[in-house]
Design an enzyme around this catalytic site. Structure first.
Site, PDB file in Angstrom:
ATOM      1  N   TYR A   1      -2.077  -1.229  10.433  1.00 41.31           N
ATOM      2  CA  TYR A   1      -2.047  -1.318   8.968  1.00 41.31           C
ATOM      3  C   TYR A   1      -0.719  -0.774   8.427  1.00 41.31           C
ATOM      4  CZ  TYR A   1      -3.976  -1.038   4.175  1.00 41.31           C
ATOM      5  OH  TYR A   1      -4.204  -1.198   2.824  1.00 41.31           O
TER       6      TYR A   1
ATOM      7  N   SER B   1       0.876  -1.184   0.000  1.00 45.13           N
ATOM      8  CA  SER B   1       0.000   0.000   0.000  1.00 45.13           C
ATOM      9  C   SER B   1       0.908   1.226   0.000  1.00 45.13           C
ATOM     10  CB  SER B   1      -0.836  -0.010   1.287  1.00 45.13           C
ATOM     11  OG  SER B   1      -1.433   1.254   1.524  1.00 45.13           O
TER      12      SER B   1
END
Ligand code: NAD
Length: 267
Positions: free
Chosen positions: A158, A145
């Site tokens: 995350y 990401s």
């Protein structure tokens, strides 16, 4: 005519019952790969994913059920796929998100996000890479990401997991860099680092920004915060890059992290 450069190859895409994973599975199927589908969902969702992959061009596709929070379940899945057809292409895509400040992040969410978004990739790579090296061809594509490259508030597990998978991929890339040859295609390990991609994962973040307006208002507000292109990426566009990384001529592209983020990480 479609270029079936993955004909005779087998790909596992984790989290391919939805979103980016399903789109990547379809791109690899279009290139001729056998597809091991993994992911949660009811029977209808699993059947729909298998159907999509077969329609995209895969001669053979099966669902391998494993909850990626459980290392024993991952080991059983990897053994099951190996008995079916050894893995040439491994896409670690499954991931979850939970937004809260660090102090308010539930411990269970930390544990689940680290397990699914990071540790699962360690377990699958550990099982698949030696076979790839022995056969002289292998591709690991890890879906990280932008949060593998930069941080945002309220995403502690995350961001930690995504930075972790970028580092893990670099180590694996170095350890397997000399496997195989230019002709066989070698063994490469790379990350794709998307910004906003239109999938169910980000719906809660869109919802949180609607302020009584439409979903489109929520999308505009979300994208405007970070992504200078002001447009979201489509899952199939991530699929196209993943498929290109699997080509033989990408044999020297390894240890890299590719932002697909409309300029987010350029700022
Ligand atoms: P999604 O919610 O549409 O799909 C997630 C997939 O992971 C599903 O197939 C789900 O069943 C699977 N999964 C979740 N928990 C699992 C578990 N315990 N065991 C097995 N499978 C499990 O999400 P998405 O947006 O397609 O995200 C895919 C990947 O892309 C994730 O790693 C995510 O972090 C990353 N990503 C997404 C975006 C975005 O904007 N959508 C941006 C950057 C990175």
């Amino acid at each position: 005519m479609t270029d079936t450069f993955l004909s005779g190859r087998t790909a596992l895409v984790t989290g391919s019952t939805s979103g980016i994973g399903l789109a990547i599975a379809c791109s690899l199927a279009e290139a001729g790969a056998r597809i091991a589908v993994n992911g949660l969902g009811d029977q209808a969702q699993v059947d729909a994913a298998l159907d999509a992959v077969r329609k995209a061009g895969s001669e053979d596709a099966r669902h391998f059920n494993a909850d990626l929070r459980d290392p024993d379940a991952i080991a059983a899945m990897m053994a099951g796929i190996d008995a079916w057809s050894p893995i040439d292409v491994l896409v670690n895509n499954a991931g979850i998100q939970h937004t809260a400040s660090l102090a308010e992040m539930p411990v269970g969410k930390w544990n689940d996000i680290i397990a699914i978004n990071l540790s699962a990739a360690f377990h699958t790579m550990r099982a698949a890479l030696p076979g790839m090296a022995a056969r002289g061809y292998g591709r690991v594509v890890n879906i990280a990401s932008v949060h593998g490259l930069v941080a945002s508030k309220e995403k502690a597990p995350y961001v930690a997991a995504k930075h972790g998978i970028v580092g893990l991929s670099k180590v694996a890339a170095l350890e397997y860099a000399a496997a195989g040859s230019r002709d066989s295609g070698g063994v490469t390990v790379n990350c794709i680092c998307p910004g906003w991609v239109e999938t169910p994962l980000i719906e809660p973040q869109i919802e949180a920004r609607r302020n009584g307006g439409s979903r489109d208002d929520g999308v505009r507000a979300l994208v405007a915060e970070k992504q200078p292109s002001l447009r979201m990426t489509l899952p199939a566009e991530i699929g196209a890059l993943a498929a290109w990384l699997c080509r033989r001529e990408a044999h020297n592209v390894t240890g890299a992290s590719f932002p697909v983020d409309g300029g987010w990480t350029t700022q």
